[in-house]
Design an enzyme around this catalytic site. Sequence first.
Site, PDB file in Angstrom:
ATOM      1  N   LYS A 118       7.428  -4.534  13.280  1.00 28.41           N
ATOM      2  CA  LYS A 118       6.831  -4.206  11.980  1.00 28.41           C
ATOM      3  C   LYS A 118       7.953  -4.028  10.979  1.00 28.41           C
ATOM      4  O   LYS A 118       9.061  -3.656  11.355  1.00 28.41           O
ATOM      5  CB  LYS A 118       6.041  -2.896  12.085  1.00 28.41           C
ATOM      6  CG  LYS A 118       5.067  -2.689  10.969  1.00 28.41           C
ATOM      7  CD  LYS A 118       3.806  -3.454  11.247  1.00 28.41           C
ATOM      8  CE  LYS A 118       2.675  -3.103  10.347  1.00 28.41           C
ATOM      9  NZ  LYS A 118       1.405  -3.548  10.943  1.00 28.41           N
TER      10      LYS A 118
HETATM   11  N1  GLU Z   1      -0.407  -6.526   9.776  1.00 24.00           N
HETATM   12  C1  GLU Z   1      -1.411  -6.937  10.698  1.00 24.00           C
HETATM   13  C2  GLU Z   1      -1.533  -5.930  11.821  1.00 24.00           C
HETATM   14  O1  GLU Z   1      -1.164  -4.792  11.703  1.00 24.00           O
HETATM   15  C3  GLU Z   1      -1.226  -8.373  11.166  1.00 24.00           C
HETATM   16  C4  GLU Z   1       0.060  -8.660  11.889  1.00 24.00           C
HETATM   17  C5  GLU Z   1       0.280 -10.142  12.185  1.00 24.00           C
HETATM   18  O2  GLU Z   1      -0.561 -10.952  11.854  1.00 24.00           O
HETATM   19  O3  GLU Z   1       1.348 -10.419  12.750  1.00 24.00           O
HETATM   20  O4  GLU Z   1      -2.074  -6.210  12.853  1.00 24.00           O
END
Ligand code: GLU
Length: 425
Positions: A118
């Site tokens: 993240k």
């Molecule tokens: N931000 C989204 C999540 O927390 C999507 C992450 C992604 O598609 O890699 O799942």
Amino acid sequence: MNDAATANKPTKLNRPLKPNEAVQLYFDRAADQLELPSEIRRRLIMARRELTVQVPVEMDDGRMETLVGYRVQHNNARGPMKGGLRYHWDVDLDEVRALASLMTWKTAVVNIPYGGAKGGICVDPRKLSRKELERITRKFIDQIHIAIGPDVDIPAPDMGTNAETMSWIRNQWEKYHGFNPACITGKPVEDYGAKGREEATGRGCGILAFKLLKRLGHRPADCRIAIQGFGNVGSHAAKFMHESEFPILAVSDISGGYYNSNGLNIPEMLSYLLKHGSLEGYSEADKISNEELLALDVEMLVPSAVGNVIHEENMRSIKARFIIEGANNPLHPVADDYLYQNGVVILPDILANAGGVTVSYFEWVQNRQYYSWDLNRVRQQLEYILSTAFDEVWQMSLERNVSLRTAAFMIAIKRVNRATELGGS
Ligand code: GLU
């Protein structure tokens, strides 16, 4: 369902928990059930790499600002690391750490070949112009491009970022590494994005809400819903749930809550949102506060905004019997325990909002094959993956007499641990 004693030791905490402590607590509960030794726990819970970078940027008025950006790469035992990029004033290393770890468990529970990561920048995107956002994004990628890529770590949208941000990222990353649209997902459809990616997280919440009700023998028409948040997740969840004949009594966004005891006109609200950018000024519903929305007399709550909205102070006012965690970490662990012990069925974030990363995976696959799927194929595959994961989590919760959250973590931890064993040290 009643949890076995070890899985649901009540959480006694008289202070606010940091996001990463909450994830660690859920992890430990599942690890206890799996009787995982401490040396393995440490290997699985600690991030592989954490980047904190300076993001110097020139503002439109000529001022220089220096922001802080993060990318936490939690685990890659099951594949390249994957996870969104968040622009929000609450972003700090602890939060990014927690969310990176949740991504590892999320990709594992839906069994797509990724690890977890993240990123984020501590900034209020509402106060920035489009040009400033673009410059910040490009500067951030200048700092981290070396550590990301289609086989290493693939970012995607999250709170405060969108498809356009992903196009800037792709363009900036490719300046260093050459053409490769699989370096990022959540791109616009006309720029190598996947059809159905934007709706995927909200649609996933809807698909799973439907599955849950079916299992429990209820009909959507008898399940009144309140959705907190009308952004990417909440608005698409509302659309799908409305089409599936769930009565949606309340939704909220930054401008407050909107309530109609006979059900809201969701298509009209979606057009209003498209036209005005928020629900501010929408007059075909009663105005309520966010706290009132959470305490409504409904069967299902879908918290799809920020984290920690249901906590020790307001947990006793919750009347809903089902909670679908559209947001990451919307429940404080104390509230999670309390509600679970009072019979509320909680579909945990690592499953409930996994639709987004699942369609990100489809986008990555399409990019690598230079081939484009139609929307039907995306929707069918999404439903298949989420339904399979739901059935596995449900089964585990029955077999081990644990909550759906503990069951989801158990499945995920088992998969990551097995991949780690197979990979050796
Ligand atoms: N931000 C989204 C999540 O927390 C999507 C992450 C992604 O598609 O890699 O799942």
